[in-house]
Motif scaffolding. Sequence first.
Motif, PDB file in Angstrom:
ATOM      1  N   TYR A  34       6.514 -14.955 -11.104  1.00 51.47           N
ATOM      2  CA  TYR A  34       6.584 -14.751 -12.547  1.00 51.47           C
ATOM      3  C   TYR A  34       5.195 -14.813 -13.162  1.00 51.47           C
ATOM      4  O   TYR A  34       4.877 -14.049 -14.081  1.00 51.47           O
ATOM      5  CB  TYR A  34       7.530 -15.730 -13.258  1.00 51.47           C
ATOM      6  N   ASP A  35       4.339 -15.710 -12.670  1.00 52.17           N
ATOM      7  CA  ASP A  35       2.936 -15.682 -13.090  1.00 52.17           C
ATOM      8  C   ASP A  35       2.320 -14.329 -12.762  1.00 52.17           C
ATOM      9  O   ASP A  35       1.555 -13.773 -13.545  1.00 52.17           O
ATOM     10  CB  ASP A  35       2.150 -16.801 -12.392  1.00 52.17           C
ATOM     11  N   PHE A  36       2.638 -13.812 -11.570  1.00 52.65           N
ATOM     12  CA  PHE A  36       2.127 -12.513 -11.150  1.00 52.65           C
ATOM     13  C   PHE A  36       2.591 -11.421 -12.112  1.00 52.65           C
ATOM     14  O   PHE A  36       1.844 -10.476 -12.401  1.00 52.65           O
ATOM     15  CB  PHE A  36       2.630 -12.219  -9.736  1.00 52.65           C
ATOM     16  N   ALA A  37       3.813 -11.554 -12.622  1.00 51.72           N
ATOM     17  CA  ALA A  37       4.379 -10.533 -13.510  1.00 51.72           C
ATOM     18  C   ALA A  37       3.794 -10.598 -14.913  1.00 51.72           C
ATOM     19  O   ALA A  37       3.374  -9.578 -15.473  1.00 51.72           O
ATOM     20  CB  ALA A  37       5.904 -10.692 -13.570  1.00 51.72           C
ATOM     21  N   VAL A 151       8.549 -18.391 -25.076  1.00 54.71           N
ATOM     22  CA  VAL A 151       9.891 -18.826 -24.682  1.00 54.71           C
ATOM     23  C   VAL A 151      10.070 -18.687 -23.172  1.00 54.71           C
ATOM     24  O   VAL A 151      10.578 -19.595 -22.498  1.00 54.71           O
ATOM     25  CB  VAL A 151      10.959 -18.019 -25.442  1.00 54.71           C
ATOM     26  N   ALA A 152       9.656 -17.553 -22.631  1.00 55.98           N
ATOM     27  CA  ALA A 152       9.810 -17.330 -21.194  1.00 55.98           C
ATOM     28  C   ALA A 152       8.996 -18.332 -20.377  1.00 55.98           C
ATOM     29  O   ALA A 152       9.468 -18.847 -19.361  1.00 55.98           O
ATOM     30  CB  ALA A 152       9.391 -15.897 -20.844  1.00 55.98           C
ATOM     31  N   MET A 153       7.779 -18.622 -20.814  1.00 57.54           N
ATOM     32  CA  MET A 153       6.957 -19.565 -20.072  1.00 57.54           C
ATOM     33  C   MET A 153       7.537 -20.978 -20.132  1.00 57.54           C
ATOM     34  O   MET A 153       7.433 -21.749 -19.167  1.00 57.54           O
ATOM     35  CB  MET A 153       5.528 -19.564 -20.617  1.00 57.54           C
ATOM     36  N   MET A 154       8.149 -21.351 -21.233  1.00 59.76           N
ATOM     37  CA  MET A 154       8.802 -22.645 -21.314  1.00 59.76           C
ATOM     38  C   MET A 154       9.899 -22.765 -20.260  1.00 59.76           C
ATOM     39  O   MET A 154      10.000 -23.759 -19.539  1.00 59.76           O
ATOM     40  CB  MET A 154       9.371 -22.841 -22.724  1.00 59.76           C
ATOM     41  N   LEU A 155      10.731 -21.734 -20.151  1.00 57.78           N
ATOM     42  CA  LEU A 155      11.815 -21.746 -19.169  1.00 57.78           C
ATOM     43  C   LEU A 155      11.276 -21.695 -17.743  1.00 57.78           C
ATOM     44  O   LEU A 155      11.784 -22.383 -16.849  1.00 57.78           O
ATOM     45  CB  LEU A 155      12.747 -20.560 -19.434  1.00 57.78           C
ATOM     46  N   TYR A 156      10.255 -20.895 -17.535  1.00 62.11           N
ATOM     47  CA  TYR A 156       9.618 -20.791 -16.212  1.00 62.11           C
ATOM     48  C   TYR A 156       9.032 -22.129 -15.780  1.00 62.11           C
ATOM     49  O   TYR A 156       9.239 -22.594 -14.655  1.00 62.11           O
ATOM     50  CB  TYR A 156       8.549 -19.703 -16.298  1.00 62.11           C
ATOM     51  N   ASN A 157       8.299 -22.780 -16.676  1.00 65.74           N
ATOM     52  CA  ASN A 157       7.693 -24.068 -16.344  1.00 65.74           C
ATOM     53  C   ASN A 157       8.739 -25.137 -16.042  1.00 65.74           C
ATOM     54  O   ASN A 157       8.504 -26.050 -15.246  1.00 65.74           O
ATOM     55  CB  ASN A 157       6.803 -24.546 -17.496  1.00 65.74           C
ATOM     56  N   ALA A 158       9.904 -25.041 -16.682  1.00 69.50           N
ATOM     57  CA  ALA A 158      10.947 -26.043 -16.493  1.00 69.50           C
ATOM     58  C   ALA A 158      11.520 -26.017 -15.081  1.00 69.50           C
ATOM     59  O   ALA A 158      12.177 -26.976 -14.659  1.00 69.50           O
ATOM     60  CB  ALA A 158      12.067 -25.835 -17.509  1.00 69.50           C
ATOM     61  N   PHE A 159      11.274 -24.946 -14.319  1.00 66.78           N
ATOM     62  CA  PHE A 159      11.705 -24.910 -12.918  1.00 66.78           C
ATOM     63  C   PHE A 159      10.819 -25.789 -12.024  1.00 66.78           C
ATOM     64  O   PHE A 159      11.253 -26.195 -10.946  1.00 66.78           O
ATOM     65  CB  PHE A 159      11.676 -23.474 -12.382  1.00 66.78           C
ATOM     66  N   LEU A 160       9.580 -26.051 -12.432  1.00 69.62           N
ATOM     67  CA  LEU A 160       8.618 -26.713 -11.550  1.00 69.62           C
ATOM     68  C   LEU A 160       9.107 -28.058 -11.018  1.00 69.62           C
ATOM     69  O   LEU A 160       9.024 -28.304  -9.803  1.00 69.62           O
ATOM     70  CB  LEU A 160       7.265 -26.869 -12.257  1.00 69.62           C
ATOM     71  N   PRO A 161       9.633 -28.979 -11.854  1.00 67.71           N
ATOM     72  CA  PRO A 161      10.092 -30.253 -11.290  1.00 67.71           C
ATOM     73  C   PRO A 161      11.269 -30.101 -10.344  1.00 67.71           C
ATOM     74  O   PRO A 161      11.525 -30.993  -9.535  1.00 67.71           O
ATOM     75  CB  PRO A 161      10.503 -31.066 -12.539  1.00 67.71           C
ATOM     76  N   GLY A 176       0.567 -20.944  -8.549  1.00 66.51           N
ATOM     77  CA  GLY A 176       1.165 -20.056  -9.535  1.00 66.51           C
ATOM     78  C   GLY A 176       0.115 -19.415 -10.416  1.00 66.51           C
ATOM     79  O   GLY A 176       0.120 -18.194 -10.630  1.00 66.51           O
ATOM     80  N   TRP A 177      -0.825 -20.233 -10.929  1.00 64.31           N
ATOM     81  CA  TRP A 177      -1.908 -19.678 -11.740  1.00 64.31           C
ATOM     82  C   TRP A 177      -2.754 -18.709 -10.926  1.00 64.31           C
ATOM     83  O   TRP A 177      -3.184 -17.660 -11.435  1.00 64.31           O
ATOM     84  CB  TRP A 177      -2.780 -20.797 -12.300  1.00 64.31           C
ATOM     85  N   ALA A 178      -3.002 -19.037  -9.641  1.00 62.58           N
ATOM     86  CA  ALA A 178      -3.802 -18.150  -8.796  1.00 62.58           C
ATOM     87  C   ALA A 178      -3.117 -16.790  -8.631  1.00 62.58           C
ATOM     88  O   ALA A 178      -3.767 -15.743  -8.667  1.00 62.58           O
ATOM     89  CB  ALA A 178      -4.048 -18.787  -7.438  1.00 62.58           C
ATOM     90  N   PHE A 179      -1.797 -16.796  -8.433  1.00 66.87           N
ATOM     91  CA  PHE A 179      -1.050 -15.539  -8.366  1.00 66.87           C
ATOM     92  C   PHE A 179      -1.240 -14.737  -9.647  1.00 66.87           C
ATOM     93  O   PHE A 179      -1.424 -13.520  -9.623  1.00 66.87           O
ATOM     94  CB  PHE A 179       0.441 -15.835  -8.146  1.00 66.87           C
ATOM     95  N   GLY A 180      -1.160 -15.436 -10.783  1.00 65.32           N
ATOM     96  CA  GLY A 180      -1.307 -14.759 -12.061  1.00 65.32           C
ATOM     97  C   GLY A 180      -2.668 -14.128 -12.231  1.00 65.32           C
ATOM     98  O   GLY A 180      -2.783 -12.972 -12.676  1.00 65.32           O
ATOM     99  N   TYR A 181      -3.714 -14.869 -11.876  1.00 68.35           N
ATOM    100  CA  TYR A 181      -5.054 -14.326 -12.028  1.00 68.35           C
ATOM    101  C   TYR A 181      -5.320 -13.204 -11.027  1.00 68.35           C
ATOM    102  O   TYR A 181      -6.092 -12.288 -11.310  1.00 68.35           O
ATOM    103  CB  TYR A 181      -6.088 -15.438 -11.897  1.00 68.35           C
ATOM    104  N   THR A 182      -4.666 -13.252  -9.869  1.00 73.34           N
ATOM    105  CA  THR A 182      -4.804 -12.156  -8.907  1.00 73.34           C
ATOM    106  C   THR A 182      -4.228 -10.866  -9.483  1.00 73.34           C
ATOM    107  O   THR A 182      -4.843  -9.799  -9.408  1.00 73.34           O
ATOM    108  CB  THR A 182      -4.089 -12.510  -7.596  1.00 73.34           C
ATOM    109  N   SER A 183      -3.033 -10.960 -10.069  1.00 72.60           N
ATOM    110  CA  SER A 183      -2.435  -9.759 -10.660  1.00 72.60           C
ATOM    111  C   SER A 183      -3.255  -9.275 -11.849  1.00 72.60           C
ATOM    112  O   SER A 183      -3.442  -8.066 -12.039  1.00 72.60           O
ATOM    113  CB  SER A 183      -0.992 -10.026 -11.090  1.00 72.60           C
ATOM    114  N   GLY A 221       7.786  -6.197 -16.567  1.00 69.13           N
ATOM    115  CA  GLY A 221       9.207  -6.008 -16.341  1.00 69.13           C
ATOM    116  C   GLY A 221       9.565  -5.826 -14.877  1.00 69.13           C
ATOM    117  O   GLY A 221      10.549  -6.414 -14.393  1.00 69.13           O
ATOM    118  N   VAL A 222       8.773  -5.057 -14.144  1.00 70.02           N
ATOM    119  CA  VAL A 222       9.099  -4.774 -12.744  1.00 70.02           C
ATOM    120  C   VAL A 222       9.018  -6.037 -11.887  1.00 70.02           C
ATOM    121  O   VAL A 222       9.944  -6.355 -11.126  1.00 70.02           O
ATOM    122  CB  VAL A 222       8.152  -3.686 -12.186  1.00 70.02           C
ATOM    123  N   PHE A 223       7.951  -6.797 -11.986  1.00 69.17           N
ATOM    124  CA  PHE A 223       7.766  -7.939 -11.089  1.00 69.17           C
ATOM    125  C   PHE A 223       8.547  -9.173 -11.522  1.00 69.17           C
ATOM    126  O   PHE A 223       8.668 -10.129 -10.743  1.00 69.17           O
ATOM    127  CB  PHE A 223       6.277  -8.257 -10.937  1.00 69.17           C
TER     128      PHE A 223
END
Length: 464
Positions: A34-37, A151-161, A176-183, A221-223
């Motif tokens: 999701y970070d990648f997306a 809103v999406a990042m709040m829900l995404y982050n809530a999966f981490l624990p 996760g951040w590294a994936f995001g910066y790679t994309s 949307g795709v990733f």
Amino acid sequence: MTAETADTAEPADGTGGPDGPAERRREQRGWYFYDFACSVYSTSVITVFLGPYLTSVAKAAADADGFVHPLGIPVRAGSLFAYSVSASLVLAIVLMPMAGAAADRTGRKKPLLAAAAYTGAAATTAMFFLDGHRYLLGAFLLIVANAATAVAMMLYNAFLPQIAEPDERDDVSSRGWAFGYTSGALVLVLDLILYSGHDSFGLSESQAVRICLASAGLWWGVFTVVPLLRLRDRAVVRGGGPAGAAGRGAVGSGWRQLRATLADMRRHPLTLSFLLAYLVYNDGVQTVISQASVYGSEELGLGQSTLITAVLLVQVLAVAGALAMGRMARVYGAKHTILGSLAVWTLILLAGYFLPAGSPVFFYVLAAAIGLVLGGSQALSRSLFSHLVPRGKEAEYFSAYEMSDRGLSWLGPLVFGLAYQLTGSYRDAIISLVVFFVVGSVLLARVPVRRAVAAAGNPVPERI
């Protein structure tokens, strides 16, 4: 479907469920995507293209004094982007408690994540139609996309624990951040090729920018499909506290949920103290990210290709920086590593104030420094907060966290926009952000994080 019959796979003790560590790693890999997306929205849209482009559209529509008049309100064209970012984050404040309440009441974070992500992706894709004098359309789409991102990042982050054990969260968050910066880096390379060679592609400069904006929405949307396929919803853990009671009728009781969450946080004052510190220093981080391209183009007179290249440099170094700071956290602890990064942020702003106009080399040096601390400071803040969340209240607590991350980060852009409106100088605007890092550092230094983790009822990692 009731909360108790949501897709269950992991018991409340957090041992990993019947699928064990292999399934947890599978979810982590999906979570990274999701970070990648969505990170291309932050890099291509917010950091590079939309600020200067929306500013140019607003200036084209401005009166002789340089003002546009949305809803009859006189706004200096150069402040429109900052004000729109601020307005989007105010909207996020309204939406996030509702989403957090619904997620914790039902345990169904995935459908809510999908709805928020695809709303943001659609608004971003629609930026292709931003041309001529359509500054109101640009401001509207920015407000929708930015609020949906929060809103999406709040829900995404809530999966981490739920998908990472306490001792691995720094590494998982940093990856996760590294994936995001790679994309972000990959898409920026493609953007640079398209923008720099727009004539050879038979496109105008405006068309090239609008294609870059829209392609970010399509990528998002795709990733997003990958995390939606791999992440699993969990059955609700009933804590019996005030937040649990407020979960009934989630959509209609979003603000009641927020009040209940804040009331519950009063039983965890050290968690609240960390959130306050994060609110302050992250406000500075988010404002620097969103306003850097405007500062470079309007104050320093740098071209769009220079800005793209500088942000590409940020993306490349941010991957290494996020991973390196994750390793530093294992040695020095997340808190001390974050404090070190905030000192660097302060020096970056001071250097930016004195940066000579028309000098891309110095701008690249500053971009390199930003890249080295950007991903790590954000990733470690996220993982540190995950230790301070009581079990079963991940979404509602991360709703409050996301408000600090984005939803309450309206003050920095507002200060930046007001400083420019009053002085006409982006240098005065950029130096005003130093206070966020200084005050945030002082507040964070005062938080006893080991006591805070124990007070939340969580195991205390060896290093934190």
